[in-house]
Design an enzyme around this catalytic site. Structure first.
Site, PDB file in Angstrom:
ATOM      1  N   GLY A  72       0.430  -1.213   0.026  1.00  0.00           N
ATOM      2  CA  GLY A  72      -0.003   0.249  -0.435  1.00  0.00           C
ATOM      3  C   GLY A  72       0.797   1.358   0.057  1.00  0.00           C
ATOM      4  O   GLY A  72       0.884   2.587  -0.461  1.00  0.00           O
ATOM      5  N   SER A  73       2.269   0.979   1.132  1.00  0.00           N
ATOM      6  CA  SER A  73       2.948   2.124   0.582  1.00  0.00           C
ATOM      7  C   SER A  73       3.698   2.731  -0.569  1.00  0.00           C
ATOM      8  O   SER A  73       3.670   3.977  -0.653  1.00  0.00           O
ATOM      9  CB  SER A  73       4.140   1.997   1.522  1.00  0.00           C
ATOM     10  OG  SER A  73       3.286   1.862   3.179  1.00  0.00           O
ATOM     11  N   GLN A 180      -7.402   0.364   4.231  1.00  0.00           N
ATOM     12  CA  GLN A 180      -8.530   0.608   4.940  1.00  0.00           C
ATOM     13  C   GLN A 180     -10.095  -0.379   4.268  1.00  0.00           C
ATOM     14  O   GLN A 180     -11.219  -0.294   4.964  1.00  0.00           O
ATOM     15  CB  GLN A 180      -8.432   1.396   6.057  1.00  0.00           C
ATOM     16  CG  GLN A 180      -7.267   0.885   7.075  1.00  0.00           C
ATOM     17  CD  GLN A 180      -7.100   0.032   8.029  1.00  0.00           C
ATOM     18  OE1 GLN A 180      -7.951  -0.752   7.792  1.00  0.00           O
ATOM     19  NE2 GLN A 180      -5.886   0.006   7.779  1.00  0.00           N
ATOM     20  N   SER A 200      -4.131  -2.657  -0.667  1.00  0.00           N
ATOM     21  CA  SER A 200      -2.996  -3.315   0.195  1.00  0.00           C
ATOM     22  C   SER A 200      -3.370  -4.718   0.307  1.00  0.00           C
ATOM     23  O   SER A 200      -3.844  -5.041   1.160  1.00  0.00           O
ATOM     24  CB  SER A 200      -2.295  -2.543   1.012  1.00  0.00           C
ATOM     25  OG  SER A 200      -1.615  -3.875   1.657  1.00  0.00           O
ATOM     26  N   ALA A 201      -2.849  -6.257  -0.410  1.00  0.00           N
ATOM     27  CA  ALA A 201      -3.489  -6.947   0.165  1.00  0.00           C
ATOM     28  C   ALA A 201      -4.016  -7.473   1.251  1.00  0.00           C
ATOM     29  O   ALA A 201      -4.233  -7.797   1.400  1.00  0.00           O
ATOM     30  CB  ALA A 201      -2.753  -7.753  -0.878  1.00  0.00           C
ATOM     31  N   THR A 238      10.693  -7.429 -11.692  1.00  0.00           N
ATOM     32  CA  THR A 238       9.948  -8.820 -12.192  1.00  0.00           C
ATOM     33  C   THR A 238       8.537  -9.280 -11.101  1.00  0.00           C
ATOM     34  O   THR A 238       8.896  -9.493  -9.985  1.00  0.00           O
ATOM     35  CB  THR A 238      10.934 -10.125 -11.918  1.00  0.00           C
ATOM     36  OG1 THR A 238      11.512  -9.591 -12.917  1.00  0.00           O
ATOM     37  CG2 THR A 238       9.943 -11.178 -12.182  1.00  0.00           C
ATOM     38  N   CYS A 326       1.929   1.999  12.482  1.00  0.00           N
ATOM     39  CA  CYS A 326       2.739   2.703  12.758  1.00  0.00           C
ATOM     40  C   CYS A 326       3.531   3.507  13.062  1.00  0.00           C
ATOM     41  O   CYS A 326       4.665   3.645  12.802  1.00  0.00           O
ATOM     42  CB  CYS A 326       3.049   3.477  11.018  1.00  0.00           C
ATOM     43  SG  CYS A 326       2.278   2.153   9.890  1.00  0.00           S
TER      44      CYS A 326
HETATM   45  C1  LIG Z   1      -2.219  -0.148   6.272  1.00  0.00           C
HETATM   46  C2  LIG Z   1      -2.001   1.002   5.574  1.00  0.00           C
HETATM   47  C3  LIG Z   1      -1.050   1.514   4.192  1.00  0.00           C
HETATM   48  C4  LIG Z   1      -0.017   0.754   4.208  1.00  0.00           C
HETATM   49  O1  LIG Z   1       0.018  -0.026   3.244  1.00  0.00           O
HETATM   50  P1  LIG Z   1       1.531  -1.090   3.428  1.00  0.00           P
HETATM   51  O2  LIG Z   1       1.100  -2.119   2.895  1.00  0.00           O
HETATM   52  O3  LIG Z   1       1.804  -1.731   4.830  1.00  0.00           O
HETATM   53  O4  LIG Z   1       2.710  -0.668   3.413  1.00  0.00           O
HETATM   54  C5  LIG Z   1      -1.278   2.894   3.768  1.00  0.00           C
HETATM   55  N1  LIG Z   1      -2.397   3.284   4.348  1.00  0.00           N
HETATM   56  C6  LIG Z   1      -3.529   3.385   5.242  1.00  0.00           C
HETATM   57  C7  LIG Z   1      -4.846   3.535   5.354  1.00  0.00           C
HETATM   58  C8  LIG Z   1      -3.204   1.577   5.463  1.00  0.00           C
HETATM   59  O5  LIG Z   1      -3.933   1.474   6.447  1.00  0.00           O
END
Ligand SMILES: *Cc1c(COP(=O)(O)O)cnc(C)c1O
Length: 380
Positions: A72-73, A180, A200-201, A238, A326
């Site tokens: 997600g980041s 989320q 993010s999976a 890749t 975090c």
């Molecule tokens: C967990 C989260 C992320 C980061 O996702 P990752 O896959 O852990 O890098 C970003 N935004 C929100 C709102 C999240 O809850």
């Protein structure tokens, strides 16, 4: 040792058996590089494209609008930097909020150091942005609005449809961090003016280290990582074929079982909140009461230090969070709780419970009973 009861699904979730089962062959049997021309590679390519179709279908997008990333980041970085750098000649102003995830906040701060201007919108005591403040912040230089779909700490769901309409009216790109929201909220991109969306999976029972970014056709953005031509030249490296298969399966399952899952979480959440409010004095719900994620309950306990709370819960086998994963470990109250106006003494005693698949009512009763005891003990 107590049985483990996990109430931290906003931090991460366990990969579902069915997801893992589909992923496994792509670590060994079907190991081909999707870029290779021969049959072993073509098999991987096919799996990647099938997963892309599943992700697209779940949010009513086109497969060619989905880019796979490592998390997600990374999706947030690619969306925000990608749009900022590609549209520099149009303007240098970005609008976001004070309650974003660090992946968005720190990306914006990075761009500020490079000469971009960033407006960080306030939120009200429920964590909602003001559409009026948003519209008033727009100037000729504004190129991007980045506002999260739902907040990871307090669960508040932002007015995404209205934000999209404002962005469209002003011809400004709209990115939303939906990490989320995926699996917890139905998202139909045909009805929302969203230009870029991060997911993010591992937040919806898929593997960690696997993300995706939706970019609407026609959006001008550029890659931020140099290398090969993967992902239509937008994300070098890749492909994580097993991970991609995993995110495809996980999102498919999430929306197949959506109604049932949503009701289960909403019921557990509402039961927990009502019981805590009834049985523990000086407990305050954070975030909007109804415009919130089905599994999120963030409650502040007056005269309590969340660290002590978490330690005592841990002894009972209960996993929970004091804020976002975090920012835990840092002594400052979370930026989200500060933004909604909580006094530091109240923010300090905030407990985030996020329900999921593996929770049931008995577990929640155990959680409530434990909390009653612990809070009473700590307040003495
Ligand atoms: C967990 C989260 C992320 C980061 O996702 P990752 O896959 O852990 O890098 C970003 N935004 C929100 C709102 C999240 O809850």
């Amino acid at each position: 040792m107590e049985k483990i009861r996990y109430f931290d699904h906003a931090a991460t979730t366990a990969t579902k058996e069915e997801v893992l089962k589909e992923m496994l062959p792509y670590f060994s049997l079907n190991y081909g590089n999707p870029s290779s021309m021969y049959s072993v590679g073509r098999k991987s390519r096919k799996a990647v494209e099938e997963a892309r179709e599943k992700v697209a279908k779940a949010i009513h997008a086109e497969p060619k609008e989905i880019y796979f990333t490592s998390c997600g980041s990374e999706s947030d970085n690619l969306a925000i930097k990608g749009v900022a750098y590609a549209n520099r000649e149009r303007g240098n102003h970005i609008i976001t909020t004070k309650i974003e995830h660090p992946a968005v906040l720190h990306t914006c701060q990075h761009l500020e150091r490079e000469g971009f201007q960033v407006t960080y919108l306030n939120v009200d005591s429920d964590g909602l942005i003001s559409l009026e403040e948003l519209e008033n912040s727009i100037c000729d230089e504004t190129i991007l609005i980045s506002i999260m779909f739902a907040n990871n700490e307090i669960g508040t769901i932002e007015p995404i449809k209205e934000i999209g309409e404002i962005a469209k009216r002003h011809h400004i790109y709209f990115h939303t961090d939906a990490v989320q929201a995926i699996g917890n909220v139905r998202i139909n991109l045909k009805e929302l003016n969203i230009d870029l969306l991060s997911m993010s999976a591992h937040k919806f029972y898929g593997p960690k280290g696997m993300g995706a970014l939706y970019v609407k056709t026609g959006v001008k953005f550029e890659k931020i990582q140099d290398g090969g031509h993967q992902e239509r030249n937008m994300r070098a490296g890749t492909e994580n074929v097993a991970g991609i298969v995993g995110i495809g399966k996980a999102i498919e399952l999430a929306y197949q079982n959506f109604e049932e899952y949503n009701k289960k979480l909403t019921d557990l959440r509402d039961y927990y909140i009502s019981q805590v409010e009834k049985k523990i004095p000086d407990a305050k719900l954070n975030g909007h009461r109804t415009k919130r994620l089905p599994g999120n309950a963030n409650i502040s306990f007056k005269n309590i230090d969340a660290e002590g709370l978490l330690l005592n819960l841990d002894i009972k086998g209960i996993c929970a969070s004091s804020g976002s994963a975090c920012s835990s470990g840092s002594i400052n109250p979370s930026h989200v709780l500060v933004a909604i106006g909580l006094e530091p003494e109240i923010a300090q005693g905030s407990l985030r419970i996020t329900f999921g698949d593996d929770n049931n009512k008995q577990d929640v009763d155990f959680l409530i009973e434990s909390l009653i005891q612990i809070v009473e003990k700590l307040r003495k």
